[in-house]
Design a protein around this motif. Structure first.
Motif, PDB file in Angstrom:
ATOM      1  N   TYR A  57      62.226  39.120  50.199  1.00 17.38           N
ATOM      2  CA  TYR A  57      60.967  39.823  50.613  1.00 17.38           C
ATOM      3  C   TYR A  57      61.220  40.708  51.924  1.00 17.38           C
ATOM      4  N   ARG A  61      60.755  44.456  52.512  1.00 17.13           N
ATOM      5  CA  ARG A  61      59.792  44.976  53.521  1.00 17.13           C
ATOM      6  C   ARG A  61      60.415  45.842  54.647  1.00 17.13           C
ATOM      7  N   LEU A  84      53.470  44.005  50.721  1.00 15.80           N
ATOM      8  CA  LEU A  84      53.458  42.659  50.405  1.00 15.80           C
ATOM      9  C   LEU A  84      52.725  42.461  49.064  1.00 15.80           C
ATOM     10  N   GLN A  88      54.643  40.355  45.945  1.00 17.48           N
ATOM     11  CA  GLN A  88      54.243  39.069  46.058  1.00 17.48           C
ATOM     12  C   GLN A  88      53.297  38.723  44.788  1.00 17.48           C
ATOM     13  N   MET A 117      46.315  40.218  49.751  1.00 12.52           N
ATOM     14  CA  MET A 117      47.574  40.637  49.957  1.00 12.52           C
ATOM     15  C   MET A 117      47.200  42.117  50.702  1.00 12.52           C
ATOM     16  N   GLY A 121      48.467  42.029  54.372  1.00  5.16           N
ATOM     17  CA  GLY A 121      49.721  42.638  54.475  1.00  5.16           C
ATOM     18  C   GLY A 121      50.050  42.771  56.067  1.00  5.16           C
ATOM     19  N   TYR A 124      50.479  39.558  57.966  1.00  7.48           N
ATOM     20  CA  TYR A 124      51.534  39.055  57.757  1.00  7.48           C
ATOM     21  C   TYR A 124      53.133  39.611  58.196  1.00  7.48           C
TER      22      TYR A 124
END
Length: 149
Positions: A57, A61, A84, A88, A117, A121, A124
């Motif tokens: 991830y 990203r 995200l 996910q 999410m 997003g 995180y």
């Protein structure tokens, strides 16, 4: 180089496990309506999957933010959320299904998680960058990006 790869793996894994153990557990209990024992099972399944998927991830990203070239804060917020969500949610569906959620539990859990999410997003992304910073790593969101980079 090997040291930086290990630090990247540990930082991305720590960030993902800490953040999403809490967020996913709360979603499963209070949105999907899973019992605490189902949540515990889900999180025990989710933890090893998070270890496996955290660094991929992180790569995803970084690549996604670089390709979409967010320049403004608003665009970064949107792109972090899309990154995200796209990565996910499919994993999450597998986790809650394997943990016993069925029918509308899967649907409501997935929709709840997808909504989370979109909302989480950027928080995180900021958390990931913070954890990476503690490990001496710089992510794409920590410094301005230029067209030449």
């Amino acid at each position: 180089m090997a040291g930086e790869k290990l630090r990247s793996f540990v930082a991305d894994t720590l960030a993902l496990v800490m953040f999403f153990t809490i967020v996913s557990g709360l979603n499963e209990r209070f949105i999907a309506g899973m019992s605490w024992s189902e949540v515990a099972l889900s999180r025990s399944i989710g933890a090893p999957l998070m270890v496996i998927t955290a660094r991929p991830y992180g790569y995803w990203r970084d690549w996604f933010l670089k390709r979409t070239g967010p320049g403004s804060h608003g665009l970064t917020l949107i792109m972090d959320s899309i990154a995200l969500l796209a990565f996910q949610v499919p994993i999450y569906v597998i986790i809650i299904f394997a943990s016993g959620a069925r029918g509308m539990g899967v649907v409501t859990g997935t929709l709840g998680f997808a909504g989370l999410m979109l909302i989480l997003g950027r928080p995180y992304g900021l958390w990931l960058e913070f954890v990476r910073g503690r490990f001496g790593l710089a992510g794409p969101g920590q410094k301005p990006m230029s067209l030449g980079s």
